[in-house]
Design a protein around this motif. Structure first.
Motif, PDB file in Angstrom:
ATOM      1  N   LEU A  80       0.890  -1.200   0.110  1.00 38.08           N
ATOM      2  CA  LEU A  80      -0.159   0.097   0.071  1.00 38.08           C
ATOM      3  C   LEU A  80       1.008   1.367   0.000  1.00 38.08           C
ATOM      4  O   LEU A  80       0.602   2.123  -0.739  1.00 38.08           O
ATOM      5  CB  LEU A  80      -1.015   0.007   1.186  1.00 38.08           C
ATOM      6  CG  LEU A  80      -1.902   1.266   1.499  1.00 38.08           C
ATOM      7  CD1 LEU A  80      -2.971   1.457   0.171  1.00 38.08           C
ATOM      8  CD2 LEU A  80      -2.573   1.312   2.730  1.00 38.08           C
ATOM      9  N   ILE A  81       2.078   1.290   0.855  1.00 43.53           N
ATOM     10  CA  ILE A  81       2.824   2.509   0.726  1.00 43.53           C
ATOM     11  C   ILE A  81       3.467   2.587  -0.360  1.00 43.53           C
ATOM     12  O   ILE A  81       3.786   3.921  -0.738  1.00 43.53           O
ATOM     13  CB  ILE A  81       3.792   2.288   2.105  1.00 43.53           C
ATOM     14  CG1 ILE A  81       3.266   2.161   3.141  1.00 43.53           C
ATOM     15  CG2 ILE A  81       4.826   3.338   2.082  1.00 43.53           C
ATOM     16  CD1 ILE A  81       3.826   1.926   4.431  1.00 43.53           C
ATOM     17  N   SER A  82       3.940   1.544  -0.930  1.00 45.79           N
ATOM     18  CA  SER A  82       4.600   1.611  -2.503  1.00 45.79           C
ATOM     19  C   SER A  82       3.629   2.281  -3.417  1.00 45.79           C
ATOM     20  O   SER A  82       4.282   3.147  -4.232  1.00 45.79           O
ATOM     21  CB  SER A  82       4.921   0.216  -2.853  1.00 45.79           C
ATOM     22  OG  SER A  82       5.893  -0.448  -1.888  1.00 45.79           O
ATOM     23  N   GLY A  83       2.310   1.941  -3.441  1.00 46.15           N
ATOM     24  CA  GLY A  83       1.562   2.427  -4.259  1.00 46.15           C
ATOM     25  C   GLY A  83       1.475   4.206  -4.018  1.00 46.15           C
ATOM     26  O   GLY A  83       1.392   4.975  -4.951  1.00 46.15           O
ATOM     27  N   VAL A  84       1.342   4.460  -2.818  1.00 47.93           N
ATOM     28  CA  VAL A  84       1.243   5.958  -2.385  1.00 47.93           C
ATOM     29  C   VAL A  84       2.312   6.714  -2.858  1.00 47.93           C
ATOM     30  O   VAL A  84       2.310   7.767  -3.286  1.00 47.93           O
ATOM     31  CB  VAL A  84       0.725   5.884  -0.932  1.00 47.93           C
ATOM     32  CG1 VAL A  84       0.950   7.529  -0.358  1.00 47.93           C
ATOM     33  CG2 VAL A  84      -0.411   5.439  -0.481  1.00 47.93           C
ATOM     34  N   VAL A  85       3.462   6.077  -2.663  1.00 45.47           N
ATOM     35  CA  VAL A  85       4.836   6.797  -2.935  1.00 45.47           C
ATOM     36  C   VAL A  85       4.960   6.957  -4.634  1.00 45.47           C
ATOM     37  O   VAL A  85       5.431   8.290  -4.932  1.00 45.47           O
ATOM     38  CB  VAL A  85       5.837   5.854  -2.305  1.00 45.47           C
ATOM     39  CG1 VAL A  85       7.148   6.671  -2.772  1.00 45.47           C
ATOM     40  CG2 VAL A  85       6.107   6.115  -0.591  1.00 45.47           C
ATOM     41  N   TYR A  86       4.642   5.942  -5.069  1.00 45.11           N
ATOM     42  CA  TYR A  86       4.720   6.098  -6.508  1.00 45.11           C
ATOM     43  C   TYR A  86       3.912   7.266  -7.150  1.00 45.11           C
ATOM     44  O   TYR A  86       4.147   7.930  -7.965  1.00 45.11           O
ATOM     45  CB  TYR A  86       4.384   4.675  -7.376  1.00 45.11           C
ATOM     46  CG  TYR A  86       4.277   4.920  -8.820  1.00 45.11           C
ATOM     47  CD1 TYR A  86       5.528   4.996  -9.647  1.00 45.11           C
ATOM     48  CD2 TYR A  86       3.206   5.035  -9.392  1.00 45.11           C
ATOM     49  CE1 TYR A  86       5.615   5.130 -10.945  1.00 45.11           C
ATOM     50  CE2 TYR A  86       3.269   4.967 -10.926  1.00 45.11           C
ATOM     51  CZ  TYR A  86       4.304   5.125 -11.432  1.00 45.11           C
ATOM     52  OH  TYR A  86       4.277   5.003 -12.942  1.00 45.11           O
ATOM     53  N   MET A  87       2.558   7.338  -6.401  1.00 41.32           N
ATOM     54  CA  MET A  87       1.832   8.503  -6.870  1.00 41.32           C
ATOM     55  C   MET A  87       1.977   9.807  -6.523  1.00 41.32           C
ATOM     56  O   MET A  87       1.661  10.721  -7.318  1.00 41.32           O
ATOM     57  CB  MET A  87       0.209   8.071  -6.473  1.00 41.32           C
ATOM     58  CG  MET A  87      -0.216   6.761  -6.991  1.00 41.32           C
ATOM     59  SD  MET A  87      -0.536   6.766  -8.763  1.00 41.32           S
ATOM     60  CE  MET A  87      -1.817   7.922  -8.870  1.00 41.32           C
ATOM     61  N   THR A  88       2.800  10.098  -5.588  1.00 40.62           N
ATOM     62  CA  THR A  88       2.921  11.033  -4.917  1.00 40.62           C
ATOM     63  C   THR A  88       4.458  11.711  -5.418  1.00 40.62           C
ATOM     64  O   THR A  88       4.764  13.040  -5.469  1.00 40.62           O
ATOM     65  CB  THR A  88       3.030  11.306  -3.398  1.00 40.62           C
ATOM     66  OG1 THR A  88       4.160  10.210  -2.955  1.00 40.62           O
ATOM     67  CG2 THR A  88       1.685  10.788  -3.060  1.00 40.62           C
TER      68      THR A  88
END
Length: 457
Positions: free
Chosen positions: A448-456
């Motif tokens: 989940l954190i990986s997806g958030v980091v990539y989007m931001t």
């Protein structure tokens, strides 16, 4: 500090000696990593004032090639000496040293063949403006063939020291080698501000490590020895590890081989700069696993196997803390750090570092892989490494074409975690249901954190 030491000493009831050894070994490993990385940082900052990014990219390719041959021929000699019941026997150590020496000579031959291949084929087939097309690369690779030869001649008394958790010796030698490397590179770059300065530093470390291994580590004096029974035992344990190590190389280094052909030399050099910082954190965590966790678990499995679950849980908690803190620091401050200490032409590496910091969240699963090997389950280690190797070779070109270079960085960062479900399933009966649920939660949160980091980013 006394409270921490007391808790570590209490890992095993009535066995304060092992807890004390673990505490001291971990402390010395951390000291070594911190000081050597500070020295690497100093040399990196100095050399970036003299060298262009392409030089670091070329040296990374040489290091990757050497790592490839080392891992493709790795039969786990260090692990065998650490875990085998005869690991402290002089004859056993000399037989292992003989095997190691032959392996080092073979790797040197493979490196020379690779240099010949680059000299013959690179001018015709290498894409323009890539690292492979540089006319200096073949000679650099040929000279680097000295490295595996020197490494192979190092005394196996070094592995005996790992088994005994006497890590202070590694700290003294490691720091001394890094100081000598820095002096050699800074001196050489004054006369030749090229990639040759980096190669000089690498060879200085190799020569010093060879001499120190025979003079500074306690153990038998090395000489050639043969023993079919010991050789067979080394092979039986290491044959799957050799395949596992080969796939591990692909999983860890395929990004450099593939991206060196996809990216221009400058962008690739910036990627290498970002990886240097990621690898500094990974080295700290990996060193704790290999020089503290693995020998400590080996000791418990040989003498008190009923305490394995308790020791591993304590050790995993420490690794989790290190991984989480390292991720937060690299993600929040990595870009600021790059912009503060590097010249403007290197600043883009900061954004690369932010995405690559996700690898620390996935790295916390590596002690589980180490536990499998310690249990003698090298076949499963082979399967895990093969899965990571296949996935990285597929996801890098796929993500590069579909999501761009940022998507490729994400694929590199999370690749280690792709095999975590398989590892957790294997160890579920041993570590218990509570630990399994915690590990599964960590994996879900990391995704989940990986997806958030990539989007931001």
């Amino acid at each position: 500090m006394k409270i921490i030491k007391a808790k570590l000493a209490g890992l095993l009831p009535g066995q304060k000696s092992l807890g004390s050894k673990v505490f001291q070994a971990g402390g010395w490993s951390i000291i070594q990593i911190v000081i050597t990385n500070l020295l690497r940082l100093a040399s990196n900052l100095i050399l970036t004032r003299y060298l262009v990014p392409e030089a670091f990219g070329m040296m990374a390719m040489i290091g990757t090639l050497l790592t490839a041959f080392a891992l493709f021929t790795d039969i786990g000699l260090s692990q065998s000496i650490t875990r085998d019941k005869d690991g402290e026997d002089d004859h056993f150590l000399r037989v292992a040293w003989t095997v190691q020496l032959i392996r080092g000579a073979a790797i040197s031959g493979f490196v020379l063949l690779a240099a010949l291949g680059l000299w013959v084929f690179a001018p015709t087939f290498a894409p323009l403006d890539t690292v492979y097309a540089d006319p200096h690369l073949p000679l650099l690779v040929a000279i680097s063939a000295l490295t595996p030869l020197l490494n192979g001649a190092e005394s196996t008394a070094k592995e005996l020291t790992i088994r005994r958790l006497q890590n202070w010796r590694f700290t003294v030698i490691g720091i001394s080698a890094q100081v000598l490397s820095l002096i050699a590179m800074v001196t050489f770059v004054q006369f030749s501000p090229t990639v040759w300065a980096l190669l000089a530093g690498m060879l200085t470390v190799n020569i010093f490590a060879l001499v120190a291994s025979h003079l500074f580590y306690p153990g038998p004096r090395m000489h050639l020895a043969r023993d079919r029974d010991i050789t067979d035992r080394l092979w039986q344990f290491g044959k799957f590890l050799m395949g596992s190590s080969a796939f591990t190389f692909v999983a860890q280094q395929a990004d450099k081989f593939i991206l060196a052909a996809l990216l221009d030399a400058t962008t690739f050099g910036l990627y290498v700069i970002a990886q240097i910082w990621v690898m500094a954190g990974q080295m700290l965590i990996s060193r704790l696993m290999t020089r503290v966790g693995f020998p400590a678990m080996s000791d418990v499995m040989r003498n008190r196997p009923e305490e394995l679950h308790r020791l591993f849980r304590k050790f995993q908690n420490v690794i989790d803390l290190f991984c989480l803190c390292t991720f937060v620091l690299a993600f929040l401050f990595g870009s600021i750090l790059i912009q503060s200490i590097y010249t403007s032409e290197y600043h883009t590496a900061g954004s690369y570092l932010s995405i690559l910091s996700l690898s620390f969240l996935m790295m916390r699963f590596q002690p589980l892989d180490s536990l499998l090997i310690n249990m003698g389950n090298s076949r499963s280690a082979l399967i895990i490494s093969a899965g990571r190797a296949v996935s990285i070779c597929i996801t890098i070109p796929l993500s590069y074409n579909l999501l761009g270079f940022e998507g490729t960085l994400l694929a590199v960062a999370v690749n280690t975690g792709l095999t975590a479900p398989y590892t957790l399933t294997l160890l579920r009966p041993i570590l218990g249901e509570k630990q399994f649920r915690f590990d599964s939660f960590w994996l879900a949160a990391a995704v989940l954190i990986s997806g958030v980091v990539y989007m931001t980013v």
